[in-house]
Write a protein that holds these residues in place. Structure first.
Motif, short mmCIF file in Angstrom:
data_model
loop_
_atom_site.label_atom_id
_atom_site.label_comp_id
_atom_site.label_asym_id
_atom_site.label_seq_id
_atom_site.Cartn_x
_atom_site.Cartn_y
_atom_site.Cartn_z
N LEU A 100 0.83 -1.20 0.00
CA LEU A 100 0.00 0.00 0.00
C LEU A 100 0.86 1.25 0.00
O LEU A 100 0.60 2.20 -0.73
CB LEU A 100 -0.95 0.01 1.19
N ASN A 101 1.93 1.25 0.80
CA ASN A 101 2.82 2.41 0.84
C ASN A 101 3.44 2.67 -0.53
O ASN A 101 3.58 3.82 -0.95
CB ASN A 101 3.90 2.21 1.90
N GLN A 102 3.82 1.60 -1.24
CA GLN A 102 4.39 1.76 -2.58
C GLN A 102 3.35 2.33 -3.54
O GLN A 102 3.66 3.22 -4.34
CB GLN A 102 4.88 0.41 -3.11
N SER A 103 2.13 1.81 -3.47
CA SER A 103 1.08 2.29 -4.37
C SER A 103 0.79 3.77 -4.13
O SER A 103 0.60 4.54 -5.08
CB SER A 103 -0.20 1.47 -4.19
N ILE A 104 0.76 4.19 -2.87
CA ILE A 104 0.51 5.60 -2.56
C ILE A 104 1.64 6.46 -3.11
O ILE A 104 1.39 7.50 -3.73
CB ILE A 104 0.34 5.80 -1.04
N ALA A 105 2.89 6.04 -2.92
CA ALA A 105 4.02 6.83 -3.41
C ALA A 105 3.99 6.93 -4.94
O ALA A 105 4.23 8.01 -5.50
CB ALA A 105 5.34 6.19 -2.95
N LEU A 106 3.68 5.84 -5.60
CA LEU A 106 3.61 5.85 -7.07
C LEU A 106 2.49 6.76 -7.56
O LEU A 106 2.67 7.53 -8.51
CB LEU A 106 3.40 4.43 -7.59
N SER A 107 1.34 6.69 -6.91
CA SER A 107 0.22 7.54 -7.29
C SER A 107 0.56 9.01 -7.11
O SER A 107 0.26 9.83 -7.98
CB SER A 107 -1.02 7.17 -6.47
N LYS A 108 1.21 9.34 -6.00
CA LYS A 108 1.61 10.73 -5.76
C LYS A 108 2.64 11.22 -6.78
O LYS A 108 2.75 12.42 -7.03
CB LYS A 108 2.14 10.90 -4.34
N ALA A 109 3.39 10.26 -7.36
CA ALA A 109 4.39 10.60 -8.39
C ALA A 109 3.76 10.69 -9.77
O ALA A 109 4.46 10.93 -10.75
CB ALA A 109 5.51 9.57 -8.38
N GLY A 110 2.45 10.48 -9.87
CA GLY A 110 1.76 10.63 -11.14
C GLY A 110 1.53 9.36 -11.93
O GLY A 110 1.07 9.40 -13.06
N VAL A 111 1.83 8.21 -11.34
CA VAL A 111 1.64 6.93 -12.01
C VAL A 111 0.20 6.46 -11.81
O VAL A 111 -0.35 6.61 -10.72
CB VAL A 111 2.63 5.87 -11.47
N SER A 112 -0.41 5.90 -12.82
CA SER A 112 -1.74 5.30 -12.70
C SER A 112 -1.56 3.91 -12.09
O SER A 112 -1.01 3.02 -12.71
CB SER A 112 -2.37 5.20 -14.09
#
Length: 93
Positions: free
Chosen positions: A41-53
């Motif tokens: 979950l932490n990885q998904s949140i970081a990726l989403s905040k970086a603009g990744v879908s």
């Protein structure tokens, strides 16, 4: 870019104590807080905040609504999350 993240989602329980527990010592906590966490979950949140879908795949228990809400709040597609129903450990059927 689209990414599917297969990873853990869980609740982190954080206890506040006066000092680090020493060997043979027992302490009562001053407080306890619960946070959404898990490496996945932490990885998904970081990726989403970086603009990744991000599409997150994993499994949550029947008490996992806050984890789903965390995905929604962070624009993480959670359609690949599965729900695990409570298992009665005394029942072998």
């Amino acid at each position: 870019m689209k990414l599917v993240n297969f990873g853990s989602l869980n609740y982190d329980y954080v206890y506040s104590v006066d000092h680090m527990v020493l060997p043979g010592e027992t302490l009562s906590s001053n407080s306890m807080e619960t946070f959404c966490g898990g490496k996945g979950l932490n990885q998904s949140i970081a990726l989403s905040k970086a603009g990744v879908s991000v599409y997150h795949a994993g499994m949550v228990g029947e008490d996992g609504e806050s984890l789903i809400d965390m995905c929604k709040e962070n624009q993480i597609d959670h359609r690949f999350l599965k729900y695990k129903e409570k298992v009665d450990i005394l029942s072998f059927n």
